[in-house]
Design a protein around this motif. Sequence first.
Motif, PDB file in Angstrom:
ATOM      1  N   PHE A 141      44.351  56.725 -42.691  1.00 16.89           N
ATOM      2  CA  PHE A 141      43.866  57.853 -43.488  1.00 16.89           C
ATOM      3  C   PHE A 141      43.305  57.447 -44.851  1.00 16.89           C
ATOM      4  O   PHE A 141      42.222  57.899 -45.220  1.00 16.89           O
ATOM      5  CB  PHE A 141      44.951  58.918 -43.607  1.00 16.89           C
ATOM      6  N   PRO A 142      43.986  56.583 -45.611  1.00 19.21           N
ATOM      7  CA  PRO A 142      43.359  56.138 -46.861  1.00 19.21           C
ATOM      8  C   PRO A 142      42.007  55.468 -46.618  1.00 19.21           C
ATOM      9  O   PRO A 142      41.060  55.687 -47.363  1.00 19.21           O
ATOM     10  CB  PRO A 142      44.375  55.143 -47.433  1.00 19.21           C
ATOM     11  N   SER A 143      41.912  54.677 -45.546  1.00 22.17           N
ATOM     12  CA  SER A 143      40.635  54.036 -45.225  1.00 22.17           C
ATOM     13  C   SER A 143      39.575  55.085 -44.923  1.00 22.17           C
ATOM     14  O   SER A 143      38.420  54.953 -45.322  1.00 22.17           O
ATOM     15  CB  SER A 143      40.780  53.127 -44.007  1.00 22.17           C
ATOM     16  N   MET A 144      39.985  56.133 -44.205  1.00 22.07           N
ATOM     17  CA  MET A 144      39.033  57.176 -43.837  1.00 22.07           C
ATOM     18  C   MET A 144      38.511  57.904 -45.066  1.00 22.07           C
ATOM     19  O   MET A 144      37.365  58.324 -45.106  1.00 22.07           O
ATOM     20  CB  MET A 144      39.678  58.160 -42.859  1.00 22.07           C
ATOM     21  N   LYS A 145      39.365  58.036 -46.074  1.00 26.82           N
ATOM     22  CA  LYS A 145      38.914  58.725 -47.284  1.00 26.82           C
ATOM     23  C   LYS A 145      37.838  57.913 -47.998  1.00 26.82           C
ATOM     24  O   LYS A 145      36.869  58.461 -48.516  1.00 26.82           O
ATOM     25  CB  LYS A 145      40.103  58.982 -48.217  1.00 26.82           C
ATOM     26  N   ALA A 199      35.052  67.564 -50.800  1.00 31.40           N
ATOM     27  CA  ALA A 199      35.530  68.450 -49.737  1.00 31.40           C
ATOM     28  C   ALA A 199      35.912  67.642 -48.500  1.00 31.40           C
ATOM     29  O   ALA A 199      36.926  67.911 -47.856  1.00 31.40           O
ATOM     30  CB  ALA A 199      34.458  69.468 -49.392  1.00 31.40           C
ATOM     31  N   SER A 200      35.097  66.629 -48.173  1.00 30.59           N
ATOM     32  CA  SER A 200      35.403  65.810 -46.992  1.00 30.59           C
ATOM     33  C   SER A 200      36.725  65.067 -47.181  1.00 30.59           C
ATOM     34  O   SER A 200      37.565  65.030 -46.279  1.00 30.59           O
ATOM     35  CB  SER A 200      34.286  64.792 -46.738  1.00 30.59           C
ATOM     36  N   VAL A 201      36.884  64.479 -48.366  1.00 29.47           N
ATOM     37  CA  VAL A 201      38.140  63.768 -48.641  1.00 29.47           C
ATOM     38  C   VAL A 201      39.308  64.740 -48.562  1.00 29.47           C
ATOM     39  O   VAL A 201      40.359  64.444 -47.982  1.00 29.47           O
ATOM     40  CB  VAL A 201      38.088  63.079 -50.023  1.00 29.47           C
ATOM     41  N   GLY A 202      39.088  65.971 -49.110  1.00 26.93           N
ATOM     42  CA  GLY A 202      40.129  66.990 -49.064  1.00 26.93           C
ATOM     43  C   GLY A 202      40.509  67.350 -47.643  1.00 26.93           C
ATOM     44  O   GLY A 202      41.680  67.509 -47.313  1.00 26.93           O
ATOM     45  N   LEU A 203      39.486  67.473 -46.779  1.00 26.52           N
ATOM     46  CA  LEU A 203      39.747  67.809 -45.376  1.00 26.52           C
ATOM     47  C   LEU A 203      40.575  66.724 -44.700  1.00 26.52           C
ATOM     48  O   LEU A 203      41.525  67.008 -43.964  1.00 26.52           O
ATOM     49  CB  LEU A 203      38.422  67.968 -44.622  1.00 26.52           C
ATOM     50  N   ILE A 204      40.191  65.479 -44.963  1.00 31.27           N
ATOM     51  CA  ILE A 204      40.942  64.368 -44.357  1.00 31.27           C
ATOM     52  C   ILE A 204      42.374  64.366 -44.871  1.00 31.27           C
ATOM     53  O   ILE A 204      43.318  64.138 -44.125  1.00 31.27           O
ATOM     54  CB  ILE A 204      40.238  63.024 -44.662  1.00 31.27           C
ATOM     55  N   ASP A 205      42.507  64.693 -46.155  1.00 32.57           N
ATOM     56  CA  ASP A 205      43.840  64.766 -46.746  1.00 32.57           C
ATOM     57  C   ASP A 205      44.680  65.834 -46.050  1.00 32.57           C
ATOM     58  O   ASP A 205      45.848  65.608 -45.734  1.00 32.57           O
ATOM     59  CB  ASP A 205      43.699  65.085 -48.236  1.00 32.57           C
ATOM     60  N   LEU A 206      44.058  66.982 -45.783  1.00 31.67           N
ATOM     61  CA  LEU A 206      44.779  68.043 -45.069  1.00 31.67           C
ATOM     62  C   LEU A 206      45.199  67.557 -43.684  1.00 31.67           C
ATOM     63  O   LEU A 206      46.331  67.770 -43.253  1.00 31.67           O
ATOM     64  CB  LEU A 206      43.886  69.275 -44.919  1.00 31.67           C
ATOM     65  N   ALA A 246      37.321  68.984 -56.535  1.00 30.57           N
ATOM     66  CA  ALA A 246      38.188  68.742 -55.385  1.00 30.57           C
ATOM     67  C   ALA A 246      38.332  69.994 -54.535  1.00 30.57           C
ATOM     68  O   ALA A 246      38.114  71.109 -54.995  1.00 30.57           O
ATOM     69  CB  ALA A 246      39.566  68.289 -55.861  1.00 30.57           C
ATOM     70  N   PHE A 247      38.707  69.750 -53.309  1.00 31.31           N
ATOM     71  CA  PHE A 247      38.818  70.809 -52.312  1.00 31.31           C
ATOM     72  C   PHE A 247      39.710  71.949 -52.829  1.00 31.31           C
ATOM     73  O   PHE A 247      40.819  71.713 -53.300  1.00 31.31           O
ATOM     74  CB  PHE A 247      39.415  70.184 -51.056  1.00 31.31           C
ATOM     75  N   PRO A 248      39.233  73.205 -52.765  1.00 30.19           N
ATOM     76  CA  PRO A 248      39.978  74.334 -53.336  1.00 30.19           C
ATOM     77  C   PRO A 248      41.423  74.429 -52.848  1.00 30.19           C
ATOM     78  O   PRO A 248      42.324  74.621 -53.665  1.00 30.19           O
ATOM     79  CB  PRO A 248      39.182  75.547 -52.849  1.00 30.19           C
TER      80      PRO A 248
END
Lengths: 278, 307
Positions: free
Chosen positions: B231-235, B287-294, B9-11
């Motif tokens: 956002f959940p859909s985007m992940k 990392a992509s999911v992490g970015l979207i989460d941010l 997962a994203f650092p």
Amino acid sequence: MTTVPQPRPEDGNSLKPGCIPAVEVKDLSLVFQTADAPVHALSHVDLTIEKGEFVSFIGPSGCGKTTLLRVIADLQQATGGTIEVNGTSPQAARLDRAYGYVFQSPALFPWRTVERNITLPLEIMGLTKTEQKARAKRVLELVNLSGFARKFPWQLSGGMQQRVSIARALSFDPNLLLMDEPFGALDEIIRDHLNEQLLDLWRRTEKTLVFVTHSIPEAVFLSTKIVVMSPRPGRIIDIIESSLPRDRTLDIRETPEFAEIAHRVREGLKAGHSYDDH
Amino acid sequence: MTTTSAIFAFPADLIRRAARGTALPVATILLLALTLWYAGTVFLNAAVVTDQYQRDRKTSWTTEEFIADTMSMERPVLPAPHQVAAELEKSIFGVRLTSKRNLLYHAWVTFSAAFLGFGFGNLLGIALAIAIVHLKSLERALLPWVIASQTVPTLAIAPMIIVVLGSIGFVGLLPKALISTYLCFFPVTIGMVKGLSSPEPIQLDLLRTYSASEVQTLRYLRLPASLSFLFPSMKVAVALAIVGAIVGELPTGAQAGLGARLLAGSYYGQTVQIWSALVAASVLSGASVGLIDLGERWLDRRLGGQR
Ligand SMILES: Nc1ncnc2c1ncn2[C@@H]1O[C@H](COP(=O)(O)OP(=O)(O)OP(=O)(O)O)[C@@H](O)[C@H]1O
Ligand SMILES: [Mg+2]
């Protein structure tokens, strides 16, 4: 908000007979078709609200107060009878942005700050940013929430949220205000204060107010006309023209005249209930 | 893929979680996964090592020797984590960044196609959802097609898209991006239909009293209300976009991209290379999911979220 038909100066006193009433309801009925039995929310309602009047609807829960207000606001269509708002159909009046509506619950947008909730109608109506800010500031002062402009709704108590929703309805300065139990969630002190503020606003601006309440003292204190309603089917059982002067202060609640009107409202409500027992 | 993406997962997210006192569970899961992986390595490679010993007429060996041998094969059935790590290090830091042998170069090729496809997918998904929410007739007309589109196996449709687009002159990035689009518009459409319909009747009534237009209702109410669904859909969509880009790289003769590395690896039985490409794909998804989460958290704070 320039589209609202303003009473022209030569009309003189807007209470003068012959002037177009703010709301005119004739033999209005509304039946909800539900899964089991049809609900007669309104039955043969006749009511005229002149411009500049302060009218209260009072009656037990479920007697159709909200429904009648929603019909006036064109949020609900009657199934019988006729209704005119400012001499036109409710729909035309709505499209004209002729009224401000305060809902029974605050209906604030959680993603907007208090200030931006208040400017929502102003944004939709295309006012300039500076004008929006100025008006938000003014109405927030009116409801004593000046320090809360940047808060989000969830940071406010229920009563404060309701005051924001009142400020929102006042922000675009409509000539007709439809308020559905706006002070129901407030404590006695702030309620008195807002009652006075509202009365003051109404006197200064000659707005027409239609006000739903469960409180007899509130109805008597505020209104020039009290509409007593009763349920199943929802109907008007008494319309009381108040003999109290337009200029009043909270002290008026101690007068015999006040007590007399309150008594008549109470009798009306009782009559509605006893009918219910048959 | 989801477990690996959780591990990698994203650092920034890891740091935040550590700060919130969830470091222990995360570390536990990581340790458990690694243990299982090592156990799997020994178990799955045992037969091959035994064969090798027989061929070499080797008759006695210690357990340590055996285990060490399962973890140091050149073409293991399942490479050990440290073998994958070594391969990753070699192919990321051992060669120039612009070289075709650098894994980051391939990851970038895949990412750019996935990213473009993700963008298209969001636009298409949101546009479809807006159409479906506003035109009740479209719900019946469009939604079945949207759903049917996802029952077609990507592996079957990918070569056709590549070939058809190739024949009219589109090669490289765009066809791959379109496969990503095809996969990732779906969760966005479904999420946004739900999100755009999420406002309460009283909120819609309020805008009605202002005689707001449909466009204003969309702008001031439906779209902001739909963000917590978007956002959940985007992940989900971003992970699908990466899968789509990788699948799109398979039928092109595999010149570049993580898909190419997977394919080349399987041509030559380079399982370590396959696994390092898989890990790279997982890290990319994570990392992509992490970015979207941010992005979600940032927007949530701006829009008065209670977190
Ligand atoms: N959408 C609807 N569908 C079916 N029945 C309805 C609907 N809205 C209201 N009713 C019914 O109409 C009647 C009047 O409802 P209304 O909300 O006008 O009451 P009210 O006087 O405002 O009550 P309260 O003081 O509790 O707010 C009730 O019996 C209610 O059940
Ligand atoms: Mg009500």
